[in-house]
Design an enzyme around this catalytic site. Structure first.
Site, PDB file in Angstrom:
ATOM      1  N   SER A 231       0.818  -1.203   0.000  1.00 34.78           N
ATOM      2  CA  SER A 231       0.000   0.000   0.000  1.00 34.78           C
ATOM      3  C   SER A 231       0.858   1.261   0.000  1.00 34.78           C
ATOM      4  O   SER A 231       1.647   1.448  -0.912  1.00 34.78           O
ATOM      5  CB  SER A 231      -0.965  -0.055   1.180  1.00 34.78           C
ATOM      6  OG  SER A 231      -2.060   0.750   0.892  1.00 34.78           O
ATOM      7  N   LYS A 235       3.940   2.129  -2.554  1.00 32.18           N
ATOM      8  CA  LYS A 235       4.214   3.333  -3.349  1.00 32.18           C
ATOM      9  C   LYS A 235       5.702   3.664  -3.155  1.00 32.18           C
ATOM     10  O   LYS A 235       6.426   3.975  -4.100  1.00 32.18           O
ATOM     11  CB  LYS A 235       3.356   4.510  -2.881  1.00 32.18           C
ATOM     12  CG  LYS A 235       1.835   4.228  -2.883  1.00 32.18           C
ATOM     13  CD  LYS A 235       1.025   5.433  -2.396  1.00 32.18           C
ATOM     14  CE  LYS A 235      -0.296   5.117  -1.722  1.00 32.18           C
ATOM     15  NZ  LYS A 235      -1.366   4.602  -2.502  1.00 32.18           N
ATOM     16  N   TRP A 322     -10.707   0.272  -4.140  1.00 28.50           N
ATOM     17  CA  TRP A 322     -10.077   1.571  -3.860  1.00 28.50           C
ATOM     18  C   TRP A 322      -8.737   1.696  -4.592  1.00 28.50           C
ATOM     19  O   TRP A 322      -8.346   2.769  -5.038  1.00 28.50           O
ATOM     20  CB  TRP A 322      -9.893   1.655  -2.344  1.00 28.50           C
ATOM     21  CG  TRP A 322      -9.368   2.924  -1.765  1.00 28.50           C
ATOM     22  CD1 TRP A 322      -8.179   3.079  -1.091  1.00 28.50           C
ATOM     23  CD2 TRP A 322     -10.009   4.196  -1.720  1.00 28.50           C
ATOM     24  NE1 TRP A 322      -8.048   4.364  -0.652  1.00 28.50           N
ATOM     25  CE2 TRP A 322      -9.164   5.081  -1.021  1.00 28.50           C
ATOM     26  CE3 TRP A 322     -11.223   4.682  -2.210  1.00 28.50           C
ATOM     27  CZ2 TRP A 322      -9.480   6.416  -0.787  1.00 28.50           C
ATOM     28  CZ3 TRP A 322     -11.539   6.022  -1.982  1.00 28.50           C
ATOM     29  CH2 TRP A 322     -10.667   6.866  -1.280  1.00 28.50           C
ATOM     30  N   HIS A 373      -7.739  -5.653   1.315  1.00 24.12           N
ATOM     31  CA  HIS A 373      -6.505  -4.871   1.217  1.00 24.12           C
ATOM     32  C   HIS A 373      -5.550  -5.308   2.322  1.00 24.12           C
ATOM     33  O   HIS A 373      -5.782  -4.996   3.493  1.00 24.12           O
ATOM     34  CB  HIS A 373      -6.907  -3.398   1.400  1.00 24.12           C
ATOM     35  CG  HIS A 373      -5.784  -2.437   1.324  1.00 24.12           C
ATOM     36  ND1 HIS A 373      -5.137  -2.151   0.150  1.00 24.12           N
ATOM     37  CD2 HIS A 373      -5.181  -1.690   2.278  1.00 24.12           C
ATOM     38  CE1 HIS A 373      -4.196  -1.253   0.383  1.00 24.12           C
ATOM     39  NE2 HIS A 373      -4.199  -0.963   1.669  1.00 24.12           N
TER      40      HIS A 373
HETATM   41  C1  GTR Z   1      -5.376   4.304   2.304  1.00 20.37           C
HETATM   42  C2  GTR Z   1      -4.882   5.173   1.197  1.00 20.37           C
HETATM   43  C3  GTR Z   1      -4.222   4.310   0.173  1.00 20.37           C
HETATM   44  C4  GTR Z   1      -3.256   3.337   0.811  1.00 20.37           C
HETATM   45  C5  GTR Z   1      -3.737   2.783   2.131  1.00 20.37           C
HETATM   46  C6  GTR Z   1      -2.688   2.041   2.978  1.00 20.37           C
HETATM   47  O1  GTR Z   1      -6.121   4.976   3.229  1.00 20.37           O
HETATM   48  O2  GTR Z   1      -5.951   5.873   0.648  1.00 20.37           O
HETATM   49  O3  GTR Z   1      -3.598   5.092  -0.825  1.00 20.37           O
HETATM   50  O4  GTR Z   1      -2.016   3.898   0.946  1.00 20.37           O
HETATM   51  O5  GTR Z   1      -4.274   3.750   2.937  1.00 20.37           O
HETATM   52  O6  GTR Z   1      -1.528   2.449   3.070  1.00 20.37           O
HETATM   53  O7  GTR Z   1      -3.056   1.026   3.562  1.00 20.37           O
END
Ligand code: GTR
Length: 394
Positions: A231, A235, A322, A373
Protein backbone atom coordinates in the site's frame (compact mmCIF):
# COMPACT_ATOMS: atom_id res chain seq x y z
CA UNK A 1 -37.45 13.57 9.57
CA UNK A 2 -36.41 11.00 6.96
CA UNK A 3 -35.56 13.78 4.48
CA UNK A 4 -33.39 15.57 7.03
CA UNK A 5 -31.58 12.33 7.73
CA UNK A 6 -30.87 11.75 4.02
CA UNK A 7 -29.59 15.30 3.53
CA UNK A 8 -27.39 14.94 6.57
CA UNK A 9 -26.04 11.58 5.42
CA UNK A 10 -25.29 12.94 1.96
CA UNK A 11 -23.40 15.91 3.33
CA UNK A 12 -21.36 13.69 5.63
CA UNK A 13 -20.54 11.33 2.73
CA UNK A 14 -19.69 14.27 0.49
CA UNK A 15 -17.42 15.84 3.04
CA UNK A 16 -15.54 12.55 3.30
CA UNK A 17 -15.67 12.30 -0.51
CA UNK A 18 -17.23 8.87 -0.15
CA UNK A 19 -19.85 9.30 -2.82
CA UNK A 20 -17.59 11.15 -5.21
CA UNK A 21 -15.49 8.05 -5.93
CA UNK A 22 -16.15 6.01 -9.02
CA UNK A 23 -16.30 2.21 -8.87
CA UNK A 24 -18.12 1.78 -12.16
CA UNK A 25 -15.94 0.70 -15.09
CA UNK A 26 -18.38 2.25 -17.58
CA UNK A 27 -17.84 5.66 -15.94
CA UNK A 28 -14.05 5.68 -16.29
CA UNK A 29 -13.29 8.83 -18.30
CA UNK A 30 -11.57 8.47 -21.65
CA UNK A 31 -7.91 9.35 -21.35
CA UNK A 32 -4.66 9.31 -23.28
CA UNK A 33 -1.59 8.01 -21.50
CA UNK A 34 1.70 9.79 -22.06
CA UNK A 35 3.85 7.57 -24.26
CA UNK A 36 6.63 6.11 -22.17
CA UNK A 37 8.73 5.78 -25.33
CA UNK A 38 8.42 9.33 -26.60
CA UNK A 39 10.62 12.03 -25.11
CA UNK A 40 9.28 15.45 -24.22
CA UNK A 41 10.70 16.89 -27.42
CA UNK A 42 8.84 14.18 -29.37
CA UNK A 43 11.77 11.89 -30.03
CA UNK A 44 10.84 8.20 -30.41
CA UNK A 45 12.87 6.02 -28.08
CA UNK A 46 13.73 2.74 -29.77
CA UNK A 47 16.78 1.39 -27.97
CA UNK A 48 18.28 0.94 -24.52
CA UNK A 49 20.90 3.62 -25.08
CA UNK A 50 18.32 6.35 -25.80
CA UNK A 51 16.09 5.05 -23.02
CA UNK A 52 18.90 5.20 -20.44
CA UNK A 53 20.47 8.44 -21.59
CA UNK A 54 17.40 10.46 -22.59
CA UNK A 55 13.96 9.22 -21.61
CA UNK A 56 14.66 7.44 -18.32
CA UNK A 57 16.39 10.46 -16.68
CA UNK A 58 13.64 12.69 -18.06
CA UNK A 59 10.88 10.55 -16.49
CA UNK A 60 12.73 10.33 -13.16
CA UNK A 61 12.98 14.12 -13.11
CA UNK A 62 9.25 14.43 -13.95
CA UNK A 63 8.32 12.22 -11.00
CA UNK A 64 10.64 14.19 -8.70
CA UNK A 65 9.29 17.54 -9.82
CA UNK A 66 5.60 16.69 -9.93
CA UNK A 67 4.93 13.80 -7.56
CA UNK A 68 7.40 12.44 -5.00
CA UNK A 69 9.74 15.41 -4.68
CA UNK A 70 13.51 15.62 -4.97
CA UNK A 71 15.50 12.63 -3.75
CA UNK A 72 18.59 14.03 -1.99
CA UNK A 73 21.68 12.02 -2.86
CA UNK A 74 24.27 13.52 -0.50
CA UNK A 75 24.79 13.33 3.24
CA UNK A 76 27.77 14.00 5.50
CA UNK A 77 28.21 10.51 6.92
CA UNK A 78 26.56 7.30 7.96
CA UNK A 79 27.32 4.65 10.55
CA UNK A 80 25.85 1.41 11.67
CA UNK A 81 25.83 -0.28 15.03
CA UNK A 82 24.70 -3.78 15.98
CA UNK A 83 22.37 -3.34 18.96
CA UNK A 84 21.56 -6.99 19.47
CA UNK A 85 22.48 -10.26 17.87
CA UNK A 86 21.32 -13.86 18.26
CA UNK A 87 23.01 -16.47 16.13
CA UNK A 88 20.42 -19.08 17.06
CA UNK A 89 17.10 -17.35 16.69
CA UNK A 90 14.03 -19.07 15.18
CA UNK A 91 15.18 -22.32 16.82
CA UNK A 92 18.58 -22.05 15.22
CA UNK A 93 17.25 -21.43 11.71
CA UNK A 94 18.28 -17.80 11.57
CA UNK A 95 20.93 -15.38 12.69
CA UNK A 96 19.23 -12.24 14.00
CA UNK A 97 20.88 -8.85 13.83
CA UNK A 98 19.23 -5.71 15.13
CA UNK A 99 20.98 -2.63 13.83
CA UNK A 100 20.89 1.11 14.09
CA UNK A 101 21.74 2.86 10.87
CA UNK A 102 22.49 6.48 11.58
CA UNK A 103 22.85 9.09 8.89
CA UNK A 104 23.98 12.68 9.48
CA UNK A 105 23.70 15.85 7.47
CA UNK A 106 23.22 19.53 8.31
CA UNK A 107 24.34 18.74 11.92
CA UNK A 108 21.32 16.50 12.35
CA UNK A 109 21.17 12.72 12.66
CA UNK A 110 18.42 10.28 11.84
CA UNK A 111 18.45 6.71 13.15
CA UNK A 112 16.78 3.97 11.16
CA UNK A 113 16.38 0.66 13.00
CA UNK A 114 16.82 -2.47 10.96
CA UNK A 115 15.75 -6.00 11.86
CA UNK A 116 17.58 -8.63 9.82
CA UNK A 117 17.32 -12.42 9.92
CA UNK A 118 19.82 -14.39 7.83
CA UNK A 119 19.17 -18.10 7.23
CA UNK A 120 21.79 -20.24 8.96
CA UNK A 121 21.48 -23.22 6.63
CA UNK A 122 21.23 -21.54 3.24
CA UNK A 123 24.22 -20.43 1.26
CA UNK A 124 25.60 -17.01 2.06
CA UNK A 125 25.65 -14.23 1.14
CA UNK A 126 21.89 -14.57 0.97
CA UNK A 127 19.36 -12.96 -1.36
CA UNK A 128 17.25 -10.72 0.89
CA UNK A 129 13.68 -9.45 1.11
CA UNK A 130 13.58 -5.96 2.65
CA UNK A 131 10.17 -4.70 3.82
CA UNK A 132 9.24 -1.05 4.23
CA UNK A 133 6.95 -1.53 7.23
CA UNK A 134 4.03 0.91 7.27
CA UNK A 135 2.03 -0.98 9.88
CA UNK A 136 2.63 -1.68 13.57
CA UNK A 137 6.22 -2.34 14.63
CA UNK A 138 4.98 -5.61 16.16
CA UNK A 139 4.66 -7.00 12.60
CA UNK A 140 8.43 -6.98 12.26
CA UNK A 141 9.23 -7.98 15.80
CA UNK A 142 12.77 -9.37 16.27
CA UNK A 143 11.55 -11.56 19.15
CA UNK A 144 8.83 -13.09 16.93
CA UNK A 145 6.22 -12.58 19.60
CA UNK A 146 3.88 -11.60 16.77
CA UNK A 147 3.77 -13.72 13.65
CA UNK A 148 1.72 -12.28 10.81
CA UNK A 149 1.40 -12.63 7.07
CA UNK A 150 2.48 -9.02 6.75
CA UNK A 151 6.11 -10.02 7.30
CA UNK A 152 6.22 -13.82 7.56
CA UNK A 153 9.90 -13.97 8.43
CA UNK A 154 9.84 -17.73 9.17
CA UNK A 155 8.34 -18.49 5.75
CA UNK A 156 10.99 -16.40 4.00
CA UNK A 157 13.84 -17.94 6.02
CA UNK A 158 12.51 -21.45 5.24
CA UNK A 159 12.67 -20.52 1.56
CA UNK A 160 16.39 -19.76 1.99
CA UNK A 161 16.24 -15.96 1.87
CA UNK A 162 17.32 -13.41 4.43
CA UNK A 163 14.50 -11.14 5.54
CA UNK A 164 14.78 -7.58 6.81
CA UNK A 165 12.52 -4.67 7.71
CA UNK A 166 12.57 -1.07 8.83
CA UNK A 167 9.67 1.02 10.05
CA UNK A 168 8.53 4.10 8.12
CA UNK A 169 8.18 6.19 11.27
CA UNK A 170 11.95 6.05 11.81
CA UNK A 171 12.39 7.87 8.50
CA UNK A 172 9.32 10.13 8.55
CA UNK A 173 6.43 9.70 10.97
CA UNK A 174 3.29 8.90 8.99
CA UNK A 175 1.40 11.89 10.29
CA UNK A 176 0.75 15.26 8.69
CA UNK A 177 1.82 17.21 11.78
CA UNK A 178 4.92 15.19 12.48
CA UNK A 179 6.42 13.90 9.23
CA UNK A 180 9.19 16.52 9.32
CA UNK A 181 10.65 14.88 12.40
CA UNK A 182 12.98 12.39 10.71
CA UNK A 183 14.99 12.43 7.49
CA UNK A 184 13.63 15.89 6.64
CA UNK A 185 15.59 17.39 9.55
CA UNK A 186 18.68 16.55 7.47
CA UNK A 187 17.32 18.38 4.43
CA UNK A 188 15.45 21.48 5.65
CA UNK A 189 15.56 23.02 2.16
CA UNK A 190 13.16 20.29 1.00
CA UNK A 191 10.45 21.65 3.28
CA UNK A 192 10.57 25.05 1.61
CA UNK A 193 10.44 23.80 -1.97
CA UNK A 194 7.31 23.03 -3.98
CA UNK A 195 9.19 20.03 -5.32
CA UNK A 196 10.55 19.02 -1.91
CA UNK A 197 10.13 15.42 -0.82
CA UNK A 198 7.84 14.53 2.05
CA UNK A 199 7.10 11.28 3.87
CA UNK A 200 7.02 8.84 0.94
CA UNK A 201 10.21 10.34 -0.47
CA UNK A 202 11.83 10.00 2.96
CA UNK A 203 10.81 6.33 3.25
CA UNK A 204 12.30 5.61 -0.17
CA UNK A 205 15.47 7.49 0.82
CA UNK A 206 15.72 5.32 3.95
CA UNK A 207 15.45 2.13 1.88
CA UNK A 208 18.53 3.26 -0.02
CA UNK A 209 20.44 3.86 3.24
CA UNK A 210 19.64 0.28 4.25
CA UNK A 211 21.02 -0.79 0.89
CA UNK A 212 24.23 1.13 1.72
CA UNK A 213 24.45 -1.04 4.84
CA UNK A 214 23.69 -4.27 2.95
CA UNK A 215 26.66 -3.53 0.71
CA UNK A 216 28.84 -3.82 3.80
CA UNK A 217 27.27 -6.92 5.39
CA UNK A 218 28.94 -10.06 4.10
CA UNK A 219 25.91 -12.21 5.00
CA UNK A 220 23.70 -10.27 2.58
CA UNK A 221 23.97 -10.46 -1.18
CA UNK A 222 23.43 -6.79 -1.99
CA UNK A 223 23.02 -7.64 -5.66
CA UNK A 224 19.91 -9.69 -4.80
CA UNK A 225 17.74 -7.45 -2.66
CA UNK A 226 13.98 -7.56 -3.20
CA UNK A 227 12.44 -4.33 -1.96
CA UNK A 228 8.91 -4.98 -0.74
CA UNK A 229 6.10 -2.70 0.35
CA UNK A 230 2.38 -2.80 0.92
CA UNK A 231 0.00 0.00 0.00
CA UNK A 232 1.65 3.29 1.04
CA UNK A 233 4.79 1.20 1.59
CA UNK A 234 4.30 -0.19 -1.93
CA UNK A 235 4.21 3.33 -3.35
CA UNK A 236 7.55 3.91 -1.60
CA UNK A 237 9.03 0.58 -2.78
CA UNK A 238 8.31 1.53 -6.40
CA UNK A 239 9.76 5.00 -6.02
CA UNK A 240 12.86 3.68 -4.24
CA UNK A 241 13.48 0.94 -6.82
CA UNK A 242 12.94 3.44 -9.65
CA UNK A 243 15.56 5.75 -8.12
CA UNK A 244 18.05 3.22 -6.88
CA UNK A 245 19.01 0.58 -9.43
CA UNK A 246 20.87 -1.41 -6.77
CA UNK A 247 17.51 -3.00 -5.83
CA UNK A 248 17.35 -6.18 -7.90
CA UNK A 249 13.59 -6.61 -7.72
CA UNK A 250 10.58 -4.70 -6.44
CA UNK A 251 7.35 -5.93 -4.86
CA UNK A 252 4.48 -3.44 -4.77
CA UNK A 253 1.50 -4.96 -2.99
CA UNK A 254 -1.92 -3.28 -3.32
CA UNK A 255 -0.15 0.04 -3.92
CA UNK A 256 -3.07 1.71 -5.71
CA UNK A 257 -3.18 5.43 -6.37
CA UNK A 258 0.25 7.01 -6.89
CA UNK A 259 1.59 3.47 -6.63
CA UNK A 260 1.12 1.10 -9.56
CA UNK A 261 -2.41 2.18 -10.57
CA UNK A 262 -3.06 4.60 -13.43
CA UNK A 263 -4.15 8.01 -12.09
CA UNK A 264 -6.02 9.06 -15.23
CA UNK A 265 -8.67 6.37 -14.74
CA UNK A 266 -9.94 8.11 -11.61
CA UNK A 267 -11.25 4.75 -10.39
CA UNK A 268 -11.40 4.41 -6.60
CA UNK A 269 -8.92 6.71 -4.90
CA UNK A 270 -8.01 9.82 -6.91
CA UNK A 271 -5.11 12.26 -6.84
CA UNK A 272 -7.28 14.84 -5.11
CA UNK A 273 -8.43 12.41 -2.45
CA UNK A 274 -4.92 11.16 -1.69
CA UNK A 275 -3.49 14.69 -1.56
CA UNK A 276 -6.28 15.81 0.74
CA UNK A 277 -6.21 12.86 3.11
CA UNK A 278 -2.43 12.54 3.16
CA UNK A 279 -1.04 16.04 2.52
CA UNK A 280 2.30 14.91 3.99
CA UNK A 281 3.09 12.16 1.46
CA UNK A 282 3.93 13.89 -1.81
CA UNK A 283 5.53 17.11 -3.02
CA UNK A 284 3.31 20.21 -2.91
CA UNK A 285 3.49 20.39 -6.70
CA UNK A 286 1.40 17.22 -6.89
CA UNK A 287 -1.62 19.10 -5.56
CA UNK A 288 -1.76 21.01 -8.86
CA UNK A 289 -3.12 17.83 -10.40
CA UNK A 290 -6.08 17.47 -8.05
CA UNK A 291 -9.04 16.79 -10.36
CA UNK A 292 -6.64 17.54 -13.17
CA UNK A 293 -4.91 14.21 -13.92
CA UNK A 294 -4.83 14.80 -17.66
CA UNK A 295 -2.37 17.65 -17.10
CA UNK A 296 0.16 15.28 -15.51
CA UNK A 297 3.19 14.87 -17.80
CA UNK A 298 3.32 11.24 -16.62
CA UNK A 299 1.24 8.39 -15.30
CA UNK A 300 2.11 5.49 -13.06
CA UNK A 301 2.98 3.03 -15.86
CA UNK A 302 6.05 5.20 -16.29
CA UNK A 303 7.09 4.57 -12.70
CA UNK A 304 6.94 0.80 -13.21
CA UNK A 305 8.87 1.27 -16.47
CA UNK A 306 11.74 2.95 -14.63
CA UNK A 307 12.48 -0.36 -12.90
CA UNK A 308 13.08 -2.24 -16.19
CA UNK A 309 14.71 -4.59 -16.87
CA UNK A 310 14.55 -5.63 -13.20
CA UNK A 311 11.51 -7.65 -12.10
CA UNK A 312 8.47 -6.04 -10.52
CA UNK A 313 5.79 -8.02 -8.70
CA UNK A 314 2.47 -6.15 -8.55
CA UNK A 315 -0.63 -7.28 -6.66
CA UNK A 316 -4.22 -6.41 -5.94
CA UNK A 317 -6.96 -7.85 -3.77
CA UNK A 318 -10.46 -8.61 -5.05
CA UNK A 319 -12.23 -6.52 -2.39
CA UNK A 320 -9.82 -3.60 -2.71
CA UNK A 321 -11.44 -1.58 -5.49
CA UNK A 322 -10.08 1.57 -3.86
CA UNK A 323 -6.69 0.56 -5.33
CA UNK A 324 -8.14 -0.03 -8.85
CA UNK A 325 -7.03 -3.55 -9.84
CA UNK A 326 -7.90 -3.06 -13.53
CA UNK A 327 -5.97 0.22 -13.69
CA UNK A 328 -3.06 -1.42 -11.93
CA UNK A 329 -2.88 -4.29 -14.39
CA UNK A 330 -3.15 -1.89 -17.36
CA UNK A 331 -0.26 0.11 -15.97
CA UNK A 332 1.97 -2.96 -15.71
CA UNK A 333 1.03 -3.99 -19.26
CA UNK A 334 2.07 -0.55 -20.54
CA UNK A 335 5.45 -0.96 -18.89
CA UNK A 336 6.12 -4.04 -21.04
CA UNK A 337 7.29 -1.73 -23.85
CA UNK A 338 10.36 -0.75 -21.90
CA UNK A 339 11.22 -4.35 -20.98
CA UNK A 340 11.01 -5.16 -24.69
CA UNK A 341 13.74 -2.60 -25.37
CA UNK A 342 15.96 -4.78 -23.20
CA UNK A 343 14.74 -7.91 -24.98
CA UNK A 344 13.25 -9.10 -21.73
CA UNK A 345 9.99 -10.69 -22.67
CA UNK A 346 6.99 -10.28 -20.40
CA UNK A 347 4.56 -13.18 -20.50
CA UNK A 348 1.66 -11.37 -18.83
CA UNK A 349 -1.76 -12.20 -20.28
CA UNK A 350 -3.64 -9.54 -22.27
CA UNK A 351 -6.16 -8.82 -19.54
CA UNK A 352 -6.25 -9.08 -15.79
CA UNK A 353 -5.88 -12.71 -14.60
CA UNK A 354 -8.66 -14.41 -12.64
CA UNK A 355 -8.67 -14.15 -8.85
CA UNK A 356 -6.05 -16.38 -7.18
CA UNK A 357 -4.36 -17.20 -10.50
CA UNK A 358 -0.89 -15.74 -9.92
CA UNK A 359 1.34 -15.05 -12.86
CA UNK A 360 4.77 -15.38 -11.24
CA UNK A 361 7.19 -15.47 -14.15
CA UNK A 362 9.59 -12.51 -14.18
CA UNK A 363 10.11 -9.81 -15.28
CA UNK A 364 6.51 -8.64 -14.72
CA UNK A 365 4.58 -10.71 -12.20
CA UNK A 366 1.03 -10.08 -11.06
CA UNK A 367 -1.80 -11.51 -9.05
CA UNK A 368 -5.15 -10.51 -7.68
CA UNK A 369 -5.83 -12.34 -4.44
CA UNK A 370 -9.25 -13.04 -3.09
CA UNK A 371 -10.01 -10.84 -0.12
CA UNK A 372 -9.15 -7.55 1.47
CA UNK A 373 -6.50 -4.87 1.22
CA UNK A 374 -3.65 -6.62 2.99
CA UNK A 375 -0.40 -8.53 2.53
CA UNK A 376 -0.61 -12.19 3.46
CA UNK A 377 1.28 -15.51 3.65
CA UNK A 378 -0.27 -16.30 0.26
CA UNK A 379 1.11 -13.11 -1.30
CA UNK A 380 4.60 -13.78 0.05
CA UNK A 381 4.55 -17.36 -1.26
CA UNK A 382 4.09 -15.92 -4.77
CA UNK A 383 6.83 -13.28 -4.35
CA UNK A 384 9.20 -16.07 -3.34
CA UNK A 385 8.34 -18.04 -6.49
CA UNK A 386 9.21 -15.06 -8.70
CA UNK A 387 12.46 -14.44 -6.83
CA UNK A 388 13.31 -18.16 -7.11
CA UNK A 389 12.76 -18.03 -10.88
CA UNK A 390 14.71 -14.81 -11.28
CA UNK A 391 17.67 -15.85 -9.18
CA UNK A 392 17.60 -19.42 -10.51
CA UNK A 393 16.97 -20.93 -7.13
CA UNK A 394 14.14 -23.34 -7.91
C1 GTR B 1 -5.38 4.30 2.30
C2 GTR B 1 -4.88 5.17 1.20
C3 GTR B 1 -4.22 4.31 0.17
C4 GTR B 1 -3.26 3.34 0.81
C5 GTR B 1 -3.74 2.78 2.13
C6 GTR B 1 -2.69 2.04 2.98
O1 GTR B 1 -6.12 4.98 3.23
O2 GTR B 1 -5.95 5.87 0.65
O3 GTR B 1 -3.60 5.09 -0.82
O4 GTR B 1 -2.02 3.90 0.95
O5 GTR B 1 -4.27 3.75 2.94
O6 GTR B 1 -1.53 2.45 3.07
O7 GTR B 1 -3.06 1.03 3.56
Amino acid sequence: MRKIFIVLLASVLLSFELIAQNYDESKVPSYILPDVLESQNKMKIANVKDWESIRRPEILALFEENVYGIMPKKFDNSNFKIKNENKLSMNGKAHLKELEISVSNNNQTVIINLVLFVPTRAKKPAATFLLINNRGKNNTSPTRDTISGFWPAEQVIDAGYAVAAFHVNDAAPDDKNNYRNGVLRLYPEQLKADNGMKAIGAWAWAASRIMDYFEKDKDVDASKVILTGHSRGGKASLWAAAQDTRFAMCVTNCSGNTGAALSRRRFGETVKVINTTFPHWFADNYKKFNDNESALPLDQHMLVSLIAPRPVYVTNASEDLWADPVGTFKSVKEAEKVYELYNVKSGLPQSIPAINMPFVKPPLAYHIREGKHDMTFYDWAQFIKTADLYFNRQ
